[in-house]
Scaffold this motif. Structure first.
Motif, PDB file in Angstrom:
ATOM      1  N   UNK A   6      -4.114  -2.886  -0.966  1.00 13.22           N
ATOM      2  CA  UNK A   6      -4.581  -1.501  -0.826  1.00 13.22           C
ATOM      3  C   UNK A   6      -4.533  -0.830  -2.191  1.00 13.22           C
ATOM      4  N   UNK A   7      -5.447   0.131  -2.433  1.00 12.95           N
ATOM      5  CA  UNK A   7      -5.477   0.816  -3.726  1.00 12.95           C
ATOM      6  C   UNK A   7      -4.375   1.860  -3.823  1.00 12.95           C
ATOM      7  N   UNK A   8      -3.776   1.967  -5.003  1.00 15.21           N
ATOM      8  CA  UNK A   8      -2.725   2.960  -5.234  1.00 15.21           C
ATOM      9  C   UNK A   8      -3.003   3.674  -6.554  1.00 15.21           C
ATOM     10  N   UNK A   9      -2.594   4.925  -6.637  1.00 18.52           N
ATOM     11  CA  UNK A   9      -2.650   5.664  -7.886  1.00 18.52           C
ATOM     12  C   UNK A   9      -4.019   6.211  -8.225  1.00 18.52           C
ATOM     13  N   UNK A  10      -4.053   6.956  -9.331  1.00 18.79           N
ATOM     14  CA  UNK A  10      -5.268   7.637  -9.766  1.00 18.79           C
ATOM     15  C   UNK A  10      -6.414   6.678 -10.055  1.00 18.79           C
ATOM     16  N   UNK A  11      -6.105   5.489 -10.545  1.00 23.03           N
ATOM     17  CA  UNK A  11      -7.142   4.541 -10.941  1.00 23.03           C
ATOM     18  C   UNK A  11      -7.413   3.480  -9.878  1.00 23.03           C
ATOM     19  N   UNK A  12      -6.823   3.638  -8.702  1.00 20.59           N
ATOM     20  CA  UNK A  12      -7.102   2.721  -7.605  1.00 20.59           C
ATOM     21  C   UNK A  12      -6.698   1.285  -7.876  1.00 20.59           C
ATOM     22  N   UNK A  26       5.679  -8.312  -3.981  1.00 16.09           N
ATOM     23  CA  UNK A  26       4.738  -7.216  -4.210  1.00 16.09           C
ATOM     24  C   UNK A  26       4.138  -7.405  -5.590  1.00 16.09           C
ATOM     25  N   UNK A  27       2.812  -7.374  -5.646  1.00 15.67           N
ATOM     26  CA  UNK A  27       2.109  -7.519  -6.915  1.00 15.67           C
ATOM     27  C   UNK A  27       1.511  -6.178  -7.302  1.00 15.67           C
ATOM     28  N   UNK A  28       1.828  -5.709  -8.492  1.00 15.45           N
ATOM     29  CA  UNK A  28       1.270  -4.487  -9.091  1.00 15.45           C
ATOM     30  C   UNK A  28       1.530  -3.210  -8.279  1.00 15.45           C
ATOM     31  N   UNK A  29       2.802  -2.835  -8.117  1.00 15.45           N
ATOM     32  CA  UNK A  29       3.127  -1.560  -7.464  1.00 15.45           C
ATOM     33  C   UNK A  29       2.968  -0.399  -8.445  1.00 15.45           C
ATOM     34  N   UNK A  30       1.739   0.050  -8.606  1.00 12.66           N
ATOM     35  CA  UNK A  30       1.464   1.095  -9.581  1.00 12.66           C
ATOM     36  C   UNK A  30       1.778   2.491  -9.105  1.00 12.66           C
ATOM     37  N   UNK A  31       1.883   2.667  -7.783  1.00 13.71           N
ATOM     38  CA  UNK A  31       2.115   3.996  -7.214  1.00 13.71           C
ATOM     39  C   UNK A  31       2.288   3.824  -5.705  1.00 13.71           C
ATOM     40  N   UNK A  32       2.474   4.945  -5.009  1.00  9.71           N
ATOM     41  CA  UNK A  32       2.514   5.003  -3.540  1.00  9.71           C
ATOM     42  C   UNK A  32       3.615   4.133  -2.945  1.00  9.71           C
ATOM     43  N   UNK A  33       4.827   4.369  -3.420  1.00  7.43           N
ATOM     44  CA  UNK A  33       5.986   3.642  -2.896  1.00  7.43           C
ATOM     45  C   UNK A  33       6.113   3.773  -1.378  1.00  7.43           C
ATOM     46  N   UNK A  34       5.885   4.958  -0.770  1.00 15.45           N
ATOM     47  CA  UNK A  34       5.993   5.035   0.685  1.00 15.45           C
ATOM     48  C   UNK A  34       5.097   4.030   1.411  1.00 15.45           C
ATOM     49  N   UNK A  35       3.866   3.871   0.941  1.00 18.17           N
ATOM     50  CA  UNK A  35       2.970   2.913   1.605  1.00 18.17           C
ATOM     51  C   UNK A  35       3.440   1.484   1.390  1.00 18.17           C
ATOM     52  N   UNK A  36       3.915   1.180   0.192  1.00 16.68           N
ATOM     53  CA  UNK A  36       4.385  -0.176  -0.083  1.00 16.68           C
ATOM     54  C   UNK A  36       5.587  -0.519   0.785  1.00 16.68           C
ATOM     55  N   UNK A  37       6.559   0.371   0.833  1.00 20.19           N
ATOM     56  CA  UNK A  37       7.758   0.085   1.636  1.00 20.19           C
ATOM     57  C   UNK A  37       7.436   0.065   3.124  1.00 20.19           C
ATOM     58  N   UNK A  38       6.500   0.908   3.564  1.00 20.77           N
ATOM     59  CA  UNK A  38       6.096   0.891   4.969  1.00 20.77           C
ATOM     60  C   UNK A  38       5.416  -0.425   5.331  1.00 20.77           C
ATOM     61  N   UNK A  39       4.634  -0.956   4.401  1.00 21.23           N
ATOM     62  CA  UNK A  39       3.969  -2.238   4.644  1.00 21.23           C
ATOM     63  C   UNK A  39       4.992  -3.359   4.755  1.00 21.23           C
ATOM     64  N   UNK A  40       5.962  -3.370   3.861  1.00 21.58           N
ATOM     65  CA  UNK A  40       7.030  -4.371   3.951  1.00 21.58           C
ATOM     66  C   UNK A  40       7.768  -4.261   5.286  1.00 21.58           C
ATOM     67  N   UNK A  41       8.099  -3.030   5.679  1.00 22.82           N
ATOM     68  CA  UNK A  41       8.851  -2.815   6.917  1.00 22.82           C
ATOM     69  C   UNK A  41       8.037  -3.212   8.142  1.00 22.82           C
ATOM     70  N   UNK A  42       6.748  -2.883   8.141  1.00 22.04           N
ATOM     71  CA  UNK A  42       5.905  -3.181   9.305  1.00 22.04           C
ATOM     72  C   UNK A  42       5.838  -4.683   9.573  1.00 22.04           C
ATOM     73  N   UNK A  43       5.905  -5.476   8.520  1.00 18.32           N
ATOM     74  CA  UNK A  43       5.848  -6.930   8.676  1.00 18.32           C
ATOM     75  C   UNK A  43       7.235  -7.570   8.678  1.00 18.32           C
TER      76      UNK A  43
END
Length: 206
Positions: A6-12, A26-43
């Motif tokens: 999924x795209x994160x941050x100003x530059x997608x 996790x590869x390239x966590x440039x932004x949007x920590x809530x979405x990243x951690x939610x994705x980890x938790x969901x799986x």
């Protein structure tokens, strides 16, 4: 294998979460920590490693925050340390606050193995977009996380610090194009492609 991009941050920047048997990376966590951690938790994934394909701000900005939350080490190629040292200048390019950055917990050099669950991948050094640019190849899944080295119909820009046009072309032709045609390429920005499609249609590679 679990795979979400999924795209994160100003530059997608395309951030990717991969998982197998409860272990994730996790590869390239440039932004949007809530979405990243939610994705980890969901799986139901425990983050084991954080992989940075290169040290441009849009790919690395949230890595230290994710490390604090998960305890996972951050890996990138140490040749990109000069880019980390000018993170304040990078932030100025985008007009955003300077994120917390640090040297890698381990140098992600060419041939380094990445394991999560029963899945294994290999780091391939592909300089050109930056000196330390890397990709993650997972042959068992016919998958390539290409960072900003190769895009659908394009290649990474080389006009920023550490970039070099002949070098990126050599990296793509020598390291990426020999991979099987059916290899799915997830680039650092934009839509997915395949190695075969880029070999056939990417005008930069003619």
């Amino acid at each position: 294998m679990i795979r979400e991009t999924f795209p994160v941050g100003l530059l997608g920047c395309n951030c990717t979460v991969l998982g197998d048997n409860g272990e994730g990376i996790v590869i390239d966590p440039g932004d949007d920590i809530p979405r990243i951690t939610a994705t980890l938790a969901r799986h139901g994934l425990t983050c084991k490693q954080i992989i940075i394909t290169h040290a441009h701000i849009d790919h690395i900005a949230a890595a230290q925050t994710l490390k604090r939350l998960t305890g996972a080490p951050v890996y990138y190629n140490q040749l990109d340390l000069p880019l980390v040292k000018i993170m304040d200048i990078q932030a100025g390019w985008l007009g955003i606050p300077t994120p917390e950055v640090a040297p890698p917990d381990a140098d992600a050099g060419n041939g380094m193995k990445v394991r999560f669950g029963a899945t294994e991948g290999t780091i391939l050094h592909t300089p050109g977009h930056t000196e330390g640019s890397l990709v993650l190849h997972i042959p068992g899944e016919k998958l390539l996380l290409a960072g900003d080295t190769l895009f659908a119909g394009s290649i990474g820009r080389t006009d920023l610090p550490g970039g070099d046009y002949p070098t990126i072309l050599r990296s793509i032709k020598d390291v990426l194009l020999p991979l099987p045609d059916e290899t799915l390429v997830i680039p650092g920005h934009g839509k997915n492609t395949t190695v075969g499609a880029e070999r056939e249609d990417n005008h930069f590679l003619k």
